[in-house]
Enzyme design. Structure first.
Site, PDB file in Angstrom:
ATOM      1  N   HIS A   1      34.385  45.973  37.252  1.00 38.72           N
ATOM      2  CA  HIS A   1      34.120  46.100  38.587  1.00 38.72           C
ATOM      3  C   HIS A   1      32.728  46.182  38.827  1.00 38.72           C
ATOM      4  CE1 HIS A   1      38.618  46.255  39.243  1.00 38.72           C
ATOM      5  NE2 HIS A   1      38.114  45.543  40.315  1.00 38.72           N
TER       6      HIS A   1
ATOM      7  N   GLU B   1      49.206  39.085  41.487  1.00 41.17           N
ATOM      8  CA  GLU B   1      48.447  39.384  40.207  1.00 41.17           C
ATOM      9  C   GLU B   1      49.146  40.014  39.209  1.00 41.17           C
ATOM     10  OE1 GLU B   1      45.096  41.796  41.462  1.00 41.17           O
ATOM     11  OE2 GLU B   1      46.376  43.158  42.850  1.00 41.17           O
TER      12      GLU B   1
ATOM     13  N   ASP C   1      43.212  39.706  37.481  1.00 39.03           N
ATOM     14  CA  ASP C   1      44.631  40.683  36.932  1.00 39.03           C
ATOM     15  C   ASP C   1      45.401  39.935  36.442  1.00 39.03           C
ATOM     16  OD1 ASP C   1      43.685  43.475  36.863  1.00 39.03           O
ATOM     17  OD2 ASP C   1      43.736  43.397  39.181  1.00 39.03           O
TER      18      ASP C   1
ATOM     19  N   CYS D   1      41.610  34.362  44.869  1.00 35.96           N
ATOM     20  CA  CYS D   1      40.521  35.130  45.139  1.00 35.96           C
ATOM     21  C   CYS D   1      39.808  35.987  44.016  1.00 35.96           C
ATOM     22  CB  CYS D   1      40.716  36.407  46.262  1.00 35.96           C
ATOM     23  SG  CYS D   1      41.937  37.240  45.699  1.00 35.96           S
TER      24      CYS D   1
HETATM   25  C1  PEP Z   1      42.014  39.833  40.927  1.00 40.51           C
HETATM   26  O1  PEP Z   1      42.630  40.632  40.240  1.00 40.51           O
HETATM   27  O2  PEP Z   1      41.751  38.689  40.671  1.00 40.51           O
HETATM   28  C2  PEP Z   1      41.175  40.383  42.040  1.00 40.51           C
HETATM   29  C3  PEP Z   1      40.694  39.818  42.736  1.00 40.51           C
HETATM   30  O3  PEP Z   1      41.382  41.848  42.094  1.00 40.51           O
HETATM   31  P1  PEP Z   1      40.101  42.764  41.520  1.00 40.51           P
HETATM   32  O4  PEP Z   1      39.298  41.915  40.457  1.00 40.51           O
HETATM   33  O5  PEP Z   1      39.652  43.680  42.384  1.00 40.51           O
HETATM   34  O6  PEP Z   1      41.228  43.642  40.795  1.00 40.51           O
HETATM   35 MG    MG Z   2      43.122  42.760  40.958  1.00 41.48          MG
END
Ligand code: PEP
Ligand code: MG
Length: 753
Positions: free
Chosen positions: A362, A603, A627, A674
């Site tokens: 993150h 995911e 994920d 996304c």
């Molecule tokens: C993902 O897992 O692709 C996602 C967009 O969520 P995050 O990266 O916040 O886990």
């Molecule tokens: Mg995710």
């Protein structure tokens, strides 16, 4: 044996430098194995030969003098074979070569074990005995274990230049460290090393001007700890026997001792700041205590560490209060967290460098959202020596250069200028649609989570927000924000984009995202209490959260709600029940709010096969490829050791995405992507070819993806997709896409220079 091994490793870990670490290794291994000689040879970084770096048993004068070129001697045979060489009598072997300066003639039996880190042979751990005879299995196993356990430390020394220094080679300018590309961009700035926990090992050295003031501060911290310990001792005095209470007296004694406090003060006098001086002193003491035979005295090492941490924590508080961030701050830490990034004033943050983590951590995602480059997973960075040094961060190549030479500096400045030109050129696309040359349009949305990010998201030409990570405003607070507070935050986002859609994902903590006020400790956090699992277990928090989102959309009506980590329909049903309750409650209270559209994130692999069931319940799907890739490939998205295995171009990921798009079409439900994959220009094109309905990415990627989509026809994209689906490896797919980019003159979209 295990105890012995652990002790050697512990001692090595607190060694002041590589030289000392190697000396500890050879002495302890010789003792433990009862052999006549133990030596370490390391690979000369300049010519690939082996150099004797430490020995207990051979002539110490030969250290750094005795060298074997590639192909000479049995030591290099160990390197070539990358496996142990166990000889009855070394001088009988055809490859034997006597190095007279080592005075090794009397020794016959030879066992050489390679020191390997990440498939690379760094050197050889050798033991020798006078009498002839092969070592038995247990001895080989012990030596192999020691070598494996030490490989990490030696590799670190190699990368940080210690081996070069020890070998007396010319110190390298432009020391380069290779990590993982975290967020694109290139900057030159000043390193600022931040400590998130009181980990003495990684406290940096820092030069100071005002030695007297530093000593006063240090002594004040010591005094504060003295009071703290006295209070702790008094608090427990009723419950403890006199004997146990003496523990606190021993602590107090150490705090008054000249050896700890006096030494640290002496270190400060050399011009180092108090935390650096304290680290030096504490680690010196720890080394001495750990080397002692008496287990009771060895235990003292833990007491010293505890005291050191307490003093350090006082010093850090002071540091936080008085800290000045450099104008171009390169934030460096062992493990950069979202909160650390938030601590740096926005205009000053130039880049992020983290020893741990990967592109999908993150911290990297946040850096991308802020438009600053990031390099992750630089395990070999000499953290303690970095503070205030000039650093070039290359977020494209995942490289960091220390103290760049004028030539390297000039080259990077040229690339930075070129990139600026490219960005200016792309700005012209802002009002144009992402449309293929044969007229197929796909909406591009932005991913965000910060208010500061809304301006760049709008300027990028994004047609809405495809993923608003609600956990980010939660992370930078010191408690759960209340309903009113959440309404304010969410409304700001919704208003910034109205009438365009804003997809808000419900709180997605757990995994690598923790809230400072809601810590979760799990052995396997990515398979644990994460996302929707947490919020459904805390309806009091979830209901407030949902109410705040719906309230915030009053009169704007551009809200969509997205559910993270869903793996079964009951999670959707339970959330829908809560959402209806929230909506109903608000209507009854007089708010003119509409029921928002709701979507499920795909995911978790299990959710791929439940798309038909989701389609009966919700309005849209959004694929979280970050994920999904980690769970499909069983590769931790944050673990730098396996980062080379994490690749969304893996055939399994691509074929799964094709399937998702097909299922969504069959069940008539829109599907977007996304994850970070959507922001990779050529890969985004493949997603369009699969039939994905929208793409959401970091704002910085929008113009590049748009430019790519506008360059190709849908027909061509579909042909390329077929080609890529036929590849059996990520590398083949990546090479193919790079070649197309090059052929089309678009390479600078991915990496300038
Ligand atoms: C993902 O897992 O692709 C996602 C967009 O969520 P995050 O990266 O916040 O886990
Ligand atoms: Mg995710």
């Amino acid at each position: 044996m295990i105890k012995l091994l652990r002790r050697i490793i512990q001692e090595v870990n607190v060694a002041g430098d590589l030289d000392e670490a190697l000396t500890i290794i050879v002495t302890r291994v010789r003792e433990a194995m009862g052999v006549d000689v133990c030596s370490v040879y390391l690979t000369d970084p300049q010519n690939g030969g082996q150099v004797l770096m430490a020995t207990d048993g051979l002539n110490p004068g030969a250290v750094r003098q005795a060298r074997l070129r590639q192909g000479q001697g049995v030591v290099t045979l160990v390197v070539e074979r990358a496996e142990p060489v166990n000889l009855d009598c070394a001088s009988d072997h055809p490859r034997f070569m006597l190095l007279p300066e080592t005075e090794e003639e009397p020794y016959q039996s030879f066992l050489g074990v390679p020191i390997i880190n990440h498939r690379k042979v760094l050197g050889v751990l050798v033991t020798q005995r006078r009498e002839a005879g092969r070592c038995d299995d247990e001895q080989v196993a012990f030596q192999v274990t020691v070598a494996a356990a030490l490989a990490g430390a030696i590799s670190h020394a190699e990368a940080s230049g210690s081996i070069t220094t020890l070998l007396g080679l010319r110190p390298q300018t432009n020391r380069r460290f290779k990590g993982l590309a975290g967020a694109p961009g290139i900057v030159i700035g000043k390193a600022l090393v931040m400590n998130q926990q009181i980990d003495l090992d990684v406290v940096p050295d820092r030069r100071i001007e005002d030695v007297t003031a530093e000593i006063v501060t240090f002594l004040a911290a010591v005094e504060a700890v003295r009071i703290e310990i006295r209070t702790l001792g008094q608090g427990l005095s009723q419950a403890l026997s006199t004997e146990e209470s003496t523990l606190f007296d021993a602590y107090l004694l150490m705090l008054s001792s000249d050896s700890l406090v006096g030494k640290a003060v002496a270190n400060i006098r050399t011009g180092n700041w108090a935390p650096g001086a304290l680290r030096q002193t504490v680690l010196e003491h720890v080394r001495v205590f750990r080397a002692m035979e008496d287990p009771l005295l060895q235990e003292r090492a833990s007491d010293i560490i505890d005291l050191g941490r307490r003093i350090m924590s006082r010093l850090m508080e002071r540091d936080k209060r008085t800290f000045q961030y450099p104008e171009h701050t390169i934030l460096v830490a062992d493990d950069v967290s979202a909160t650390m990034i938030a601590e740096v004033p926005l205009g000053r943050l130039a880049a992020v460098v983290s020893m741990h983590g990967s592109r999908y951590s993150h911290a990297a995602i946040l850096a991308r959202a802020l438009g600053v480059p990031a390099v992750m997973g630089l395990l070999d960075l000499p953290l303690a020596k970095l503070d205030d040094r000039e650093v070039v961060v290359d977020g494209y190549g995942g490289r960091v250069y220390l103290d760049p030479s004028p030539a390297i500096r000039a080259e990077f400045l040229r690339i930075v200028a070129e990139e600026k030109k490219l960005t200016a050129g792309l700005a012209e696309l802002r009002e144009l649609p992402a449309e293929t040359t044969d007229g197929y349009r796909v909406p591009l949305y932005a991913n965000t989570g910060l208010t500061a990010d809304l301006g760049p998201a709008r300027d990028s030409g994004a047609e809405g927000i495809g993923l608003y990570r609600t956990e980010i405003p939660f992370m930078v607070r010191d408690r759960f924000p209340g309903e009113e507070e959440q309404v304010q935050i969410f409304r700001q986002v919704l208003r910034a984009f109205a009438p365009h859609p804003v997809t808000m994902r419900t709180l997605d903590v757990g995994g690598d995202k923790s809230l400072p006020y809601f810590p979760i400790h799990e052995t396997n956090p990515f398979l644990g209490w994460r996302g929707i699992r947490i919020t459904l277990d805390h309806p009091e928090i979830f209901l407030t959260h949902l109410r705040a989102m719906v309230r915030a959309s009053e009169g704007l009506d551009n809200l969509l709600i997205l559910l993270p980590m869903v793996y079964c329909v009951s999670e959707v049903d339970d959330t829908l029940r809560l959402l209806r309750r929230a909506h109903q409650g608000l209507v009854e209270e007089g708010y003119a709010v509409k029921m928002p559209k709701i979507g499920v994130m795909v995911e978790v692999p299990a959710s791929v096969y439940q798309i038909s069931a989701f389609a009966r319940r919700v309005d849209f799907l959004s694929v979280g490829t970050n994920d999904l890739t980690q769970y499909l490939l069983a590769v931790d998205r944050n673990n730098e050791r396996v980062a080379n295995l994490y690749d969304y171009l893996h055939p399994a990921v691509l074929h799964t995405l094709v399937q998702i798009a097909q299922f969504a079409r069959t069940h008539n439900i829109p599907v977007g992507v996304c994850g970070e994959m959507a922001g990779d220009p050529m890969v985004a094109l493949l997603l369009v070819a699969m039939g994905v309905d929208s793409l959401s990415m970091n704002a910085g990627c929008v113009p590049r993806v748009k430019r790519t989509i506008r360059h190709f026809s849908l027909q061509r994209a579909k042909e390329m997709l077929q080609e890529v689906l036929g590849f059996e490896s990520c590398t083949m797919a990546r090479n193919y896409l790079d070649a197309v980019l090059k052929q089309e003159g678009l390479s600078n979209l991915v990496r300038p220079g």
